[in-house]
Design an enzyme around this catalytic site. Structure first.
Site: not given
Ligand code: PAF
Length: 284
Positions: A31, A37
């Site tokens: 996260g 990402h």
């Protein structure tokens, strides 16, 4: 994009895709997502018709004095970013889902997991390999994407997949950098403005070493020295390691030859950053 939190819900969401013979891509994350990402999610899309991402801050890969408690957690923002990047399913498990009561089985990687991160962060790769193996078994994807920024992690995962015959393809995702060269990392959020400026020294050191190699330097120690020389120009930087290793085994090399990684771990103030470049040294 659907979000699921439990193993049965995950299985139920994926089952129709499997039945339809779709190829499933997987991007495991902790996260606090950034453009790096999201580039992995897009890469996964290119290798699969469905993409699953996980967000799980894995307690098993943090040492007792590390930043597990203060690691940034922003699940709503992460979900919105994943949806925009084309993710189909977010797996957002609780700790008890990944490590059920009485959990006592770990994957213990050696080889590529020894030295560097493995030496500085004892138990780190045991935690990474264990959670990644568990996530692979839960998602049962055809292909998984891992960022090259965590170069040793990528080597450890490849080694685990090979050694344990895990039926999954591993695809590396190139490091995404800020305009001034700093590699994107969730931990960059810890940096003060002054530290953020100082952090560019990692990229400058890597580029200086790359230049030396392109000009013919083949002595491992000379390259290590060049890396440290540049890193030591920054007063806020404390070098943990600055290495030249074989890209597959992660063992230090004396004479540069073949596929190599130059990995760095440097503390900038209280923040530990890692970075690396990959290159191939032709024989001279
Ligand atoms: O690279 C990361 O974010 C983590 O190490 C991973 C692979 C998601 C395992 O927790």
């Amino acid at each position: 994009m659907l979000t699921v939190r439990t193993a049965p819900d995950l299985r139920q969401a994926i089952a129709p895709w499997r039945q339809a013979g779709e190829r499933i891509g997987f991007v495991p994350t902790m996260g606090a997502l950034h453009a790096g990402h999201l580039s992995l999610v897009r890469l996964a899309r290119g290798h699969a018709s469905r993409v699953v991402a996980s967000v799980f801050v894995n307690p098993a890969q943090f040492g007792p004095n590390e930043d597990f408690n203060r690691y940034p957690r922003q699940p709503e923002a992460d979900a919105a970013m994943l949806e925009t990047a084309g993710c189909d399913l977010l797996f957002l498990p609780e700790v008890a889902t990944i490590y059920p009561l009485g959990h006592a089985t770990f994957v213990e990687p050696a080889g590529a997991a020894e030295g560097l991160e493995g030496a500085c962060r004892p138990g780190h790769f045991r935690g990474v390999a264990t959670v990644v193996c568990a996530l692979f078994n839960l998602v049962r994807a055809d292909v998984a994407v891992f960022g090259e920024k965590d170069a040793q992690q990528l080597a450890v995962i490849r080694q685990m997949v090979r050694d344990l015959h895990l039926p999954i393809e591993i695809v590396p995702g190139p490091t995404v950098r800020e305009a001034d060269g700093l590699a994107m990392s969730s931990r960059n959020a810890y940096l003060s403005p002054e530290e953020r400026r100082a952090a560019t020294v990692l990229h400058r050191a890597l580029r200086a070493a790359e230049t030396a190699i392109s000009q013919g330097e083949r002595r491992g120690d000379a390259v290590r020295e060049r890396l440290r020389e540049v890193l030591n120009t920054e007063p806020l930087a404390r070098v943990e390691y600055a290495e030249v290793v074989d890209a597959e085994t992660f063992q230090p090399v004396e004479t540069l030859r073949g596929r190599l990684v130059l990995p760095l771990a440097v503390r900038i103030g209280g923040t530990r950053l890692i970075d690396n470049i990959r290159l191939t040294a032709e024989e001279r």
